[in-house]
Every structure is written in structure tokens, then in C-alpha cells.
Design a protein around this motif. Structure first.
Motif, PDB file in Angstrom:
ATOM      1  N   LEU A   1       0.831  -1.214   0.000  1.00 12.49           N
ATOM      2  CA  LEU A   1       0.000   0.000   0.000  1.00 12.49           C
ATOM      3  C   LEU A   1       0.859   1.254   0.000  1.00 12.49           C
ATOM      4  O   LEU A   1       0.532   2.234  -0.670  1.00 12.49           O
ATOM      5  N   SER A   2       1.969   1.223   0.723  1.00 12.14           N
ATOM      6  CA  SER A   2       2.863   2.390   0.754  1.00 12.14           C
ATOM      7  C   SER A   2       3.480   2.658  -0.616  1.00 12.14           C
ATOM      8  O   SER A   2       3.844   3.788  -0.928  1.00 12.14           O
ATOM      9  N   SER A   3       3.569   1.626  -1.428  1.00  8.06           N
ATOM     10  CA  SER A   3       4.144   1.760  -2.766  1.00  8.06           C
ATOM     11  C   SER A   3       3.230   2.532  -3.711  1.00  8.06           C
ATOM     12  O   SER A   3       3.678   3.078  -4.710  1.00  8.06           O
TER      13      SER A   3
ATOM     14  N   THR B   1       9.941   3.951   2.071  1.00  5.37           N
ATOM     15  CA  THR B   1      10.956   3.999   3.128  1.00  5.37           C
ATOM     16  C   THR B   1      10.318   4.209   4.494  1.00  5.37           C
ATOM     17  O   THR B   1      10.809   3.675   5.490  1.00  5.37           O
ATOM     18  N   LEU B   2       9.225   4.956   4.553  1.00  7.15           N
ATOM     19  CA  LEU B   2       8.506   5.081   5.834  1.00  7.15           C
ATOM     20  C   LEU B   2       7.997   3.710   6.268  1.00  7.15           C
ATOM     21  O   LEU B   2       8.173   3.304   7.422  1.00  7.15           O
ATOM     22  N   ALA B   3       7.394   2.977   5.347  1.00  7.93           N
ATOM     23  CA  ALA B   3       6.853   1.652   5.673  1.00  7.93           C
ATOM     24  C   ALA B   3       7.971   0.685   6.048  1.00  7.93           C
ATOM     25  O   ALA B   3       7.837  -0.084   7.009  1.00  7.93           O
TER      26      ALA B   3
ATOM     27  N   THR C   1       9.961  -9.922   6.468  1.00  6.55           N
ATOM     28  CA  THR C   1       8.744  -9.331   5.901  1.00  6.55           C
ATOM     29  C   THR C   1       9.065  -8.507   4.662  1.00  6.55           C
ATOM     30  O   THR C   1       8.389  -8.615   3.631  1.00  6.55           O
ATOM     31  N   ILE C   2      10.099  -7.704   4.743  1.00  3.24           N
ATOM     32  CA  ILE C   2      10.479  -6.849   3.613  1.00  3.24           C
ATOM     33  C   ILE C   2      10.964  -7.711   2.443  1.00  3.24           C
ATOM     34  O   ILE C   2      10.602  -7.462   1.286  1.00  3.24           O
TER      35      ILE C   2
ATOM     36  N   VAL D   1      17.909  -4.341   4.387  1.00  4.19           N
ATOM     37  CA  VAL D   1      19.030  -3.907   5.229  1.00  4.19           C
ATOM     38  C   VAL D   1      18.581  -2.751   6.121  1.00  4.19           C
ATOM     39  O   VAL D   1      18.855  -2.731   7.329  1.00  4.19           O
ATOM     40  N   ALA D   2      17.886  -1.782   5.531  1.00  2.06           N
ATOM     41  CA  ALA D   2      17.407  -0.635   6.297  1.00  2.06           C
ATOM     42  C   ALA D   2      16.413  -1.076   7.374  1.00  2.06           C
ATOM     43  O   ALA D   2      16.488  -0.628   8.519  1.00  2.06           O
ATOM     44  N   GLY D   3      15.487  -1.957   7.004  1.00  2.00           N
ATOM     45  CA  GLY D   3      14.518  -2.452   7.979  1.00  2.00           C
ATOM     46  C   GLY D   3      15.197  -3.208   9.109  1.00  2.00           C
ATOM     47  O   GLY D   3      14.841  -3.055  10.285  1.00  2.00           O
ATOM     48  N   ALA D   4      16.199  -4.024   8.769  1.00  5.58           N
ATOM     49  CA  ALA D   4      16.939  -4.771   9.792  1.00  5.58           C
ATOM     50  C   ALA D   4      17.704  -3.821  10.712  1.00  5.58           C
ATOM     51  O   ALA D   4      17.722  -4.010  11.934  1.00  5.58           O
ATOM     52  N   LEU D   5      18.316  -2.792  10.150  1.00  9.84           N
ATOM     53  CA  LEU D   5      19.046  -1.808  10.964  1.00  9.84           C
ATOM     54  C   LEU D   5      18.106  -1.118  11.945  1.00  9.84           C
ATOM     55  O   LEU D   5      18.395  -1.033  13.145  1.00  9.84           O
TER      56      LEU D   5
END
Length: 189
Positions: free
Chosen positions: A39-41, A56-58, A74-75, A112-116
Motif C-alpha cells: 500500500l505504501s508503494s 521507506t517510511l513503511a 517481511t520486507i 538492510v534498512a529495515g533490519a538496521l
């Protein structure tokens, strides 16, 4: 210690407490997370060669709420959905060709960003500490811009990549990080 007490007295980093849920609930969270990411896409400002979206917010919110492991899973599941042809990428795009085109670096940076962000949230950089949550989300956004910009630089050159794939997104990164930190603060209540 009584039988009803949890084995760990460590407080949960997320109001969702997914790390304490059954595998079935965690799988359900992955499904809901991929829906949220999809949905964020669809919230996008068309730009060339990289559109501006709420992805990126999601991604950072999924990381912060799910933790580094489940967030990255999930990502990655969402990206696999896009690669196999489900219309879950920017503006409903789909297909494996997006993973070799101008946006590939950003896509590969998302887990990577989500994991960080998830890793930092597990260490207290969450809604209970809103300034740290903001810094965490900003770090996640900057990872996306750095990896995405580097990939784009290979395709179109460093200066052009910075001017079209990084600079226009810096203000948005700050705003999305503030929005994400505020959302985490609200959820922590």
C-alpha cells in the motif's frame, strides 16, 4: 519464579510484542506487513529515474515494530512478491526487471534498512525514546539513499545519480523519519 511469569523480564521493544507471539501470528504479521508495504508503494510522486514513495517510511516502521529478523523477512517477502509479478512495487509495478534497473539498489537496501532500524529498536531506539527513534529511522532512510544512489551511479554516473537519486529525497527522508518516530511514539502509548 512462578510458572506464569515470562522467562525474561526484558521489556518488549515494540507494542506489537511479535517476538513473544506464536509462529502462526508471526506469519500473519508478515502477511499484514507485506500488505502495508504494498500500500505504501501506491503513494507516490512520479519522478525519473526514481519515484518518490512512502516505501521507506513503511520499511522503517516494519523494522521498528517487527524487529530486525522478522522485519527483514517481511520486507524480503514483499520484494519476492514484486519479483514474481504481484503489483506491489512503486505505483503497482511488478516483475524481476525492477531488480536490475535504476531502482534496484533501493529495493535491495530495503531489507538492510529495515533490519538496521529493527536492531536499533530492540536496543531502545523506539517509541519510548522518540529522538533515538527519529535518528534510527533517518539512518534507515540514509542506508536506502546510499545503496540506491551507489547502484544508480554505476548506471548513470555519480553526479547524475546524486542529483536525481539522492538529493531530491533528503528532505523527504527527514520528514518520513519524523513521521515514523511520531507514529512509534503514539503506538508506544
Amino acid at each position: 519464579m512462578s510458572v506464569t511469569q515470562p522467562l525474561s523480564s526484558t521489556p518488549s521493544f515494540s507494542p506489537l510484542r511479535l517476538q513473544r507471539r506464536s509462529l502462526v501470528r508471526q506469519a500473519g504479521a508478515v502477511v499484514l506487513g507485506t500488505l502495508f508495504l504494498a500500500l505504501s508503494s501506491y503513494v507516490e510522486v512520479p519522478m525519473v529515474p526514481v519515484p518518490m514513495t512512502m516505501q521507506t517510511l513503511a520499511v522503517t516502521l516494519v523494522g521498528a515494530l517487527y524487529g530486525w529478523r522478522l522485519g527483514a523477512i517481511t520486507i524480503a517477502a514483499w520484494l519476492i512478491q514484486g519479483a514474481i509479478g504481484l503489483p506491489v512495487l512503486s505505483g503497482g509495478a511488478a516483475g524481476a526487471h525492477h531488480f536490475v534497473g535504476p531502482t534496484a539498489g533501493y529495493l535491495f537496501a530495503f531489507p538492510v534498512a529495515g533490519a538496521l532500524v529493527g536492531w536499533l529498536a530492540e536496543r531502545g531506539w523506539n517509541g519510548k525514546r522518540v529522538v533515538l527513534a527519529f535518528v534510527s529511522m533517518l539512518a534507515g532512510n540514509l542506508v536506502c539513499l546510499a545503496v540506491g544512489g551507489a547502484w544508480l551511479a554505476i548506471m548513470i554516473g555519480a553526479e547524475a545519480a546524486f542529483m536525481s537519486g539522492v538529493a531530491p529525497f533528503l528532505v523527504g527522508a527527514v520528514l518520513k523519519s519524523a513521521l515514523g518516530a511520531a507514529a512509534l511514539k503514539a503506538l508506544a502509548r
